[in-house]
Design a protein around this motif. Structure first.
Motif, PDB file in Angstrom:
ATOM      1  N   TRP A  16       0.733  -1.575   0.179  1.00 39.35           N
ATOM      2  CA  TRP A  16       0.091   0.565   0.151  1.00 39.35           C
ATOM      3  C   TRP A  16       1.019   1.191  -0.089  1.00 39.35           C
ATOM      4  N   VAL A  17       2.274   1.494   0.834  1.00 43.27           N
ATOM      5  CA  VAL A  17       2.952   2.551   0.581  1.00 43.27           C
ATOM      6  C   VAL A  17       3.166   2.847  -0.344  1.00 43.27           C
ATOM      7  N   LEU A  18       4.411   0.977  -1.200  1.00 45.23           N
ATOM      8  CA  LEU A  18       5.179   1.604  -2.204  1.00 45.23           C
ATOM      9  C   LEU A  18       4.359   1.885  -3.295  1.00 45.23           C
ATOM     10  N   GLY A  19       2.808   0.882  -3.545  1.00 45.02           N
ATOM     11  CA  GLY A  19       1.869   2.462  -4.544  1.00 45.02           C
ATOM     12  C   GLY A  19       1.291   3.405  -3.991  1.00 45.02           C
ATOM     13  N   ALA A  20       1.523   3.546  -2.899  1.00 47.06           N
ATOM     14  CA  ALA A  20       1.254   5.148  -2.979  1.00 47.06           C
ATOM     15  C   ALA A  20       1.923   6.348  -3.109  1.00 47.06           C
ATOM     16  N   SER A  21       3.146   5.622  -2.875  1.00 42.41           N
ATOM     17  CA  SER A  21       4.241   6.671  -3.544  1.00 42.41           C
ATOM     18  C   SER A  21       4.586   6.852  -4.769  1.00 42.41           C
ATOM     19  N   HIS A  46       1.394   0.564 -10.817  1.00 47.52           N
ATOM     20  CA  HIS A  46       0.203   0.114  -9.750  1.00 47.52           C
ATOM     21  C   HIS A  46       0.060  -1.723  -9.519  1.00 47.52           C
ATOM     22  N   PHE A  47      -0.057  -1.985  -7.760  1.00 43.58           N
ATOM     23  CA  PHE A  47      -0.297  -2.951  -7.794  1.00 43.58           C
ATOM     24  C   PHE A  47      -2.299  -3.737  -7.976  1.00 43.58           C
ATOM     25  N   PHE A  48      -2.317  -3.653  -8.461  1.00 45.57           N
ATOM     26  CA  PHE A  48      -3.946  -3.733  -8.095  1.00 45.57           C
ATOM     27  C   PHE A  48      -4.005  -4.609  -9.999  1.00 45.57           C
TER      28      PHE A  48
END
Length: 62
Positions: free
Chosen positions: A46-51, A60-62
């Protein structure tokens, strides 16, 4: 499945918290361990994707 809403990290965190609580209340150490791992991995993704950093070759990891 392709997700465009970006909630995969949040879902992992919620699942990790649920398993952690169930494991602690029931005294099942395996659930507690799995819940803790999911919680940490979900938070990191979540933190890496948000940054905006690429995770595992994906922006984007989704």
């Amino acid at each position: 499945m392709h997700r465009s809403d970006g909630k995969i990290g949040t879902e992992m965190i919620v699942l990790g918290v649920i398993l952690l609580i169930i494991g602690l209340l029931a005294g099942i150490s395996l659930l507690t361990t799995i819940g803790g791992v999911l919680l940490v991995v979900g938070a990191v993704l979540w933190v890496l994707g948000a940054s905006g950093r690429k995770v595992g070759g994906r922006k984007h990891f989704f």
